[in-house]
Design a protein around this motif. Sequence first.
Motif, short mmCIF file in Angstrom:
data_model
loop_
_atom_site.label_atom_id
_atom_site.label_comp_id
_atom_site.label_asym_id
_atom_site.label_seq_id
_atom_site.Cartn_x
_atom_site.Cartn_y
_atom_site.Cartn_z
N LYS A 80 0.84 -1.21 0.00
CA LYS A 80 0.00 0.00 0.00
C LYS A 80 0.87 1.26 0.00
CE LYS A 80 -4.02 -1.91 2.38
NZ LYS A 80 -4.80 -1.89 3.64
N ILE A 81 1.90 1.26 0.82
CA ILE A 81 2.81 2.41 0.88
C ILE A 81 3.47 2.61 -0.48
CG2 ILE A 81 5.00 3.23 1.86
CD1 ILE A 81 4.15 1.70 4.47
N TYR A 82 3.98 1.54 -1.04
CA TYR A 82 4.69 1.62 -2.32
C TYR A 82 3.76 2.12 -3.43
CZ TYR A 82 7.89 0.46 -6.07
OH TYR A 82 8.72 0.54 -7.16
N LEU A 86 3.16 5.79 -3.18
CA LEU A 86 4.30 6.58 -3.62
C LEU A 86 4.48 6.53 -5.13
CD1 LEU A 86 6.80 5.79 -0.74
CD2 LEU A 86 5.52 7.91 -1.14
N VAL A 87 4.21 5.40 -5.73
CA VAL A 87 4.28 5.30 -7.19
C VAL A 87 3.24 6.25 -7.81
CG1 VAL A 87 3.84 3.78 -9.17
CG2 VAL A 87 5.28 2.99 -7.28
N ARG A 88 2.05 6.27 -7.24
CA ARG A 88 0.97 7.15 -7.73
C ARG A 88 1.32 8.62 -7.53
NH1 ARG A 88 -4.25 5.40 -8.62
NH2 ARG A 88 -4.99 7.39 -7.81
N ALA A 115 7.39 13.89 -7.50
CA ALA A 115 7.40 14.82 -6.36
C ALA A 115 7.42 14.08 -5.03
CB ALA A 115 6.17 15.74 -6.43
N GLY A 116 6.98 12.83 -5.02
CA GLY A 116 6.96 12.06 -3.79
C GLY A 116 5.83 12.50 -2.89
N MET A 117 5.91 12.07 -1.63
CA MET A 117 4.87 12.40 -0.66
C MET A 117 5.49 12.54 0.73
SD MET A 117 1.33 10.32 0.19
CE MET A 117 0.91 10.20 -1.54
N PRO A 118 5.14 13.60 1.42
CA PRO A 118 5.63 13.75 2.80
C PRO A 118 5.13 12.60 3.67
CG PRO A 118 4.71 15.81 2.00
CD PRO A 118 4.36 14.76 0.99
N HIS A 142 10.00 9.00 -1.82
CA HIS A 142 9.93 8.93 -3.27
C HIS A 142 10.06 7.49 -3.74
CE1 HIS A 142 10.66 13.30 -3.74
NE2 HIS A 142 11.39 13.14 -2.65
N ALA A 143 9.24 7.09 -4.68
CA ALA A 143 9.41 5.80 -5.33
C ALA A 143 10.65 5.88 -6.22
CB ALA A 143 8.19 5.44 -6.16
N GLU A 144 11.43 4.83 -6.24
CA GLU A 144 12.60 4.75 -7.12
C GLU A 144 12.16 4.05 -8.40
OE1 GLU A 144 15.61 6.07 -6.86
OE2 GLU A 144 15.03 7.02 -4.96
N TYR A 145 11.77 4.86 -9.38
CA TYR A 145 11.18 4.33 -10.61
C TYR A 145 12.15 3.47 -11.42
CZ TYR A 145 7.25 7.27 -9.53
OH TYR A 145 6.17 7.83 -8.89
#
Length: 105
Positions: A20-22, A25-27, A31-34, A74-77
């Motif tokens: 869920k967390i991942y 963050l991907v969504r 910009a990521g999410m605080p 931030h997700a590491e794409y």
Amino acid sequence: MKLDDAAARLEALGNTTRLKIYRALVRAGHAGMPVGKLQERLKIPASTLSHHVKTLVAVGLISQLREGTTLVCHAEYDVMRSLLGFLVSECCAEERGCGAASTAA
């Protein structure tokens, strides 16, 4: 990607909360999410979030950057794409005439 790295990343994503967390963050995009917004969105305790984020950081699926007083995840794409590529790279490799073998990678 090494087999051990892929296994560790897939194991980390095998937990419902971490998945869920991942996904959140991907969504969120580049910009990521605080962390606070992530906690609010997923409705999980801060200590639980911290534990799961630490696991995702350890396997390289996400990173954290401090922006002033805010910690942003931030997700590491590139890692995500590499893991997906690892999963499909051998698709139909031993099947003759399979179109997926030449287009999977």
